[in-house]
Design a protein around this motif. Structure first.
Motif, PDB file in Angstrom:
ATOM      1  N   PRO A  48      30.802  41.622  42.752  1.00 50.06           N
ATOM      2  CA  PRO A  48      31.922  42.166  41.974  1.00 50.06           C
ATOM      3  C   PRO A  48      31.690  42.101  40.463  1.00 50.06           C
ATOM      4  CG  PRO A  48      32.585  40.225  43.272  1.00 50.06           C
ATOM      5  CD  PRO A  48      31.121  40.386  43.442  1.00 50.06           C
ATOM      6  N   SER A  49      32.483  42.857  39.728  1.00 49.55           N
ATOM      7  CA  SER A  49      32.369  42.866  38.261  1.00 49.55           C
ATOM      8  C   SER A  49      33.593  43.535  37.654  1.00 49.55           C
ATOM      9  CB  SER A  49      31.121  43.631  37.845  1.00 49.55           C
ATOM     10  OG  SER A  49      31.121  43.852  36.449  1.00 49.55           O
ATOM     11  N   LEU A  50      34.009  43.051  36.490  1.00 47.84           N
ATOM     12  CA  LEU A  50      34.969  43.791  35.667  1.00 47.84           C
ATOM     13  C   LEU A  50      34.237  44.250  34.398  1.00 47.84           C
ATOM     14  CD1 LEU A  50      37.827  44.773  34.851  1.00 47.84           C
ATOM     15  CD2 LEU A  50      38.183  42.537  33.809  1.00 47.84           C
ATOM     16  N   ARG A  51      33.853  43.262  33.570  1.00 48.57           N
ATOM     17  CA  ARG A  51      33.264  43.557  32.267  1.00 48.57           C
ATOM     18  C   ARG A  51      31.978  44.383  32.346  1.00 48.57           C
ATOM     19  NH1 ARG A  51      36.451  39.469  32.061  1.00 48.57           N
ATOM     20  NH2 ARG A  51      35.500  39.106  34.081  1.00 48.57           N
ATOM     21  N   THR A  52      31.063  43.956  33.218  1.00 46.01           N
ATOM     22  CA  THR A  52      29.742  44.588  33.212  1.00 46.01           C
ATOM     23  C   THR A  52      29.837  46.045  33.652  1.00 46.01           C
ATOM     24  OG1 THR A  52      28.850  42.420  33.700  1.00 46.01           O
ATOM     25  CG2 THR A  52      27.358  44.290  33.984  1.00 46.01           C
ATOM     26  N   ARG A 100      22.994  44.502  39.683  1.00 40.53           N
ATOM     27  CA  ARG A 100      23.619  43.167  39.736  1.00 40.53           C
ATOM     28  C   ARG A 100      23.351  42.617  41.128  1.00 40.53           C
ATOM     29  NH1 ARG A 100      29.332  40.687  37.764  1.00 40.53           N
ATOM     30  NH2 ARG A 100      28.167  40.838  35.832  1.00 40.53           N
ATOM     31  N   HIS A 127      21.385  36.453  32.841  1.00 38.80           N
ATOM     32  CA  HIS A 127      22.436  37.423  32.505  1.00 38.80           C
ATOM     33  C   HIS A 127      22.172  37.869  31.062  1.00 38.80           C
ATOM     34  CE1 HIS A 127      25.983  39.644  32.800  1.00 38.80           C
ATOM     35  NE2 HIS A 127      26.909  38.700  32.861  1.00 38.80           N
ATOM     36  N   GLN A 130      24.791  39.680  28.754  1.00 36.46           N
ATOM     37  CA  GLN A 130      25.823  38.761  28.271  1.00 36.46           C
ATOM     38  C   GLN A 130      25.324  38.012  27.025  1.00 36.46           C
ATOM     39  OE1 GLN A 130      29.074  38.079  29.730  1.00 36.46           O
ATOM     40  NE2 GLN A 130      29.235  37.188  27.704  1.00 36.46           N
ATOM     41  N   MET A 227      28.951  33.317  41.404  1.00 36.15           N
ATOM     42  CA  MET A 227      29.002  34.213  42.571  1.00 36.15           C
ATOM     43  C   MET A 227      27.850  33.882  43.518  1.00 36.15           C
ATOM     44  SD  MET A 227      30.019  37.851  40.824  1.00 36.15           S
ATOM     45  CE  MET A 227      29.094  37.688  39.297  1.00 36.15           C
ATOM     46  N   PRO A 262      31.875  33.564  29.105  1.00 36.27           N
ATOM     47  CA  PRO A 262      31.595  34.964  29.446  1.00 36.27           C
ATOM     48  C   PRO A 262      32.716  35.626  30.232  1.00 36.27           C
ATOM     49  CG  PRO A 262      30.357  33.494  30.901  1.00 36.27           C
ATOM     50  CD  PRO A 262      31.011  32.627  29.843  1.00 36.27           C
ATOM     51  N   LEU A 263      33.595  34.825  30.851  1.00 36.77           N
ATOM     52  CA  LEU A 263      34.680  35.298  31.719  1.00 36.77           C
ATOM     53  C   LEU A 263      34.080  35.930  32.989  1.00 36.77           C
ATOM     54  CD1 LEU A 263      37.126  36.899  29.114  1.00 36.77           C
ATOM     55  CD2 LEU A 263      37.103  34.533  29.962  1.00 36.77           C
ATOM     56  N   PRO A 264      34.722  35.882  34.138  1.00 42.76           N
ATOM     57  CA  PRO A 264      36.058  35.339  34.339  1.00 42.76           C
ATOM     58  C   PRO A 264      36.087  33.818  34.243  1.00 42.76           C
ATOM     59  CG  PRO A 264      35.099  36.006  36.445  1.00 42.76           C
ATOM     60  CD  PRO A 264      34.133  36.417  35.387  1.00 42.76           C
ATOM     61  N   ARG A 290      30.317  43.163  24.968  1.00 45.57           N
ATOM     62  CA  ARG A 290      29.453  43.627  26.052  1.00 45.57           C
ATOM     63  C   ARG A 290      29.211  45.133  25.901  1.00 45.57           C
ATOM     64  NH1 ARG A 290      29.122  40.858  30.759  1.00 45.57           N
ATOM     65  NH2 ARG A 290      27.470  42.386  31.118  1.00 45.57           N
TER      66      ARG A 290
HETATM   67  N1   CP Z   1      30.896  38.326  32.101  1.00 47.10           N
HETATM   68  C1   CP Z   1      30.696  39.180  33.107  1.00 47.10           C
HETATM   69  O1   CP Z   1      29.550  39.534  33.446  1.00 47.10           O
HETATM   70  O2   CP Z   1      31.824  39.628  33.722  1.00 47.10           O
HETATM   71  P1   CP Z   1      31.886  40.479  35.065  1.00 47.10           P
HETATM   72  O3   CP Z   1      31.376  39.597  36.170  1.00 47.10           O
HETATM   73  O4   CP Z   1      33.335  40.829  35.231  1.00 47.10           O
HETATM   74  O5   CP Z   1      31.038  41.704  34.923  1.00 47.10           O
END
Ligand code: CP
Ligand code: NVA
Length: 313
Positions: A48-52, A100, A127, A130, A227, A262-264, A290
């Protein structure tokens, strides 16, 4: 880049990383353009990912290019089809791949069998995208990368590896405090120490978060359970007790120290409740960066037009 790919911060040298950071700052000021028109990025995500994902997709569009997102269920890398065959097929259709994965080995096999550049969008080992955004964020807040100390408190994971290498290349003193069995990889540590010797900076490993945080300019942490490590949750929560970033630990750093993640984030685990909303926190600047850092990587890797900017000092 030293090669066609960006799998590790070690694919850069000190000059290249500084150019990328400077270019990323320029991208931020520049906004939308057509540097990558008629270029397509395939996002191959096994996690999963939001930012990337969003930063790659938005970045490609802002550069006039296109993006195709491939979810874990669609490709089933190495299961439905071998990694080399996926590399060969994508090389006939798109211009660049970002993968990823929890298998850094798959990333290397993909890159070795692709005719087009491959970018590490997070692996179990590094990463790097990041870390570039992080160095840009530090530069913006401190207005320099000289005579700074970055203290990373927590797991010696993918984020820590790339950040340590990036700090050492940029001449930022790096301290990392991790529990005994969760230290950074020894080989990556040696590489970072070589970079640090070249840039006249230092890399220090300790088990003591207070030693790392003392008088630091930047306090950085990441999740304790990355993860793919969900089964280790209980044992990790136990091992990392005492490594939380809270106001006491922040109090040991310089008064103007910034807090990064880096979040989350897992509130109440690696960061105390609400601390990422404190005035010292720059975590949402990091998230935004990012976008700008990856635009600089995409333009660099796809041979887009030269960006002319002042040198980073
Ligand atoms: N920091 C980062 O890579 O966030 P995601 O896992 O949401 O992509
Ligand atoms: N170390 C974390 C980083 C997430 C951006 C993970 O791999 O899950």
């Amino acid at each position: 880049m030293k090669s066609k790919d960006f799998l590790s911060i070690s694919d850069l040298n000190s000059e290249r990383i500084k150019t990328l950071i400077t270019n990323a700052a320029a991208m931020k000021a520049e906004g939308w353009n057509t540097r990558l028109s008629q270029k397509i990025l395939a996002l191959l995500f096994e996690l999963p990912s939001l930012r990337t994902r969003v930063s790659f997709e938005a970045g490609m569009r802002q550069l006039g290019g296109e993006c195709i997102y491939l979810s874990p269920d669609e490709v089933k890398l190495g299961k439905r089809e071998s990694v080399p065959d996926v590399a060969r097929v994508l090389s006939r259709m798109v211009d660049v791949i970002a993968l990823r994965t929890t298998s850094h080995e798959s990333l290397e096999i993909l890159a070795n069998n692709a005719d087009i550049p491959v970018i590490n969008a997070l692996s179990n080992v590094e990463h790097p995208c990041q870390a570039l955004a992080d160095m840009l964020t530090i530069y913006e807040h401190k207005e320099t990368l000289e005579e700074l100390t970055l203290a990373y408190i927590g797991d010696g994971n993918n984020t820590a590896h790339s950040l340590m290498l990036a700090a050492a290349l940029c001449g930022v003193d790096f301290r990392i405090a991790s529990p005994k069995n969760y230290r950074v990889d020894e080989t990556i540590l040696k590489t970072a120490q070589q970079y640090a010797a070249d840039s006249q900076s230092t890399v220090l490993c300790t088990e003591d978060p207070k030693q790392a945080a003392a008088n630091a300019d930047v306090i950085y942490t990441d999740v304790w359970i990355s993860m793919g490590q969900e089964a280790e949750k209980q044992q990790r929560l136990k091992a990392f007790a005492g490594y939380q970033i809270n106001s006491q630990l922040m109090g040991l750093a310089k008064p103007d120290a910034i807090l990064m993640h880096p979040l989350p984030a897992h509130h109440g685990e690696e960061v105390a409740e609400n601390i990422i909303y404190s005035p010292q926190s720059v975590v949402f600047d990091q998230a935004e960066n990012r976008l700008h850092a990856q635009k600089a990587v995409l333009v660099d890797i796809l041979g887009g037009s030269e960006i002319l900017l002042p040198d980073l000092r």
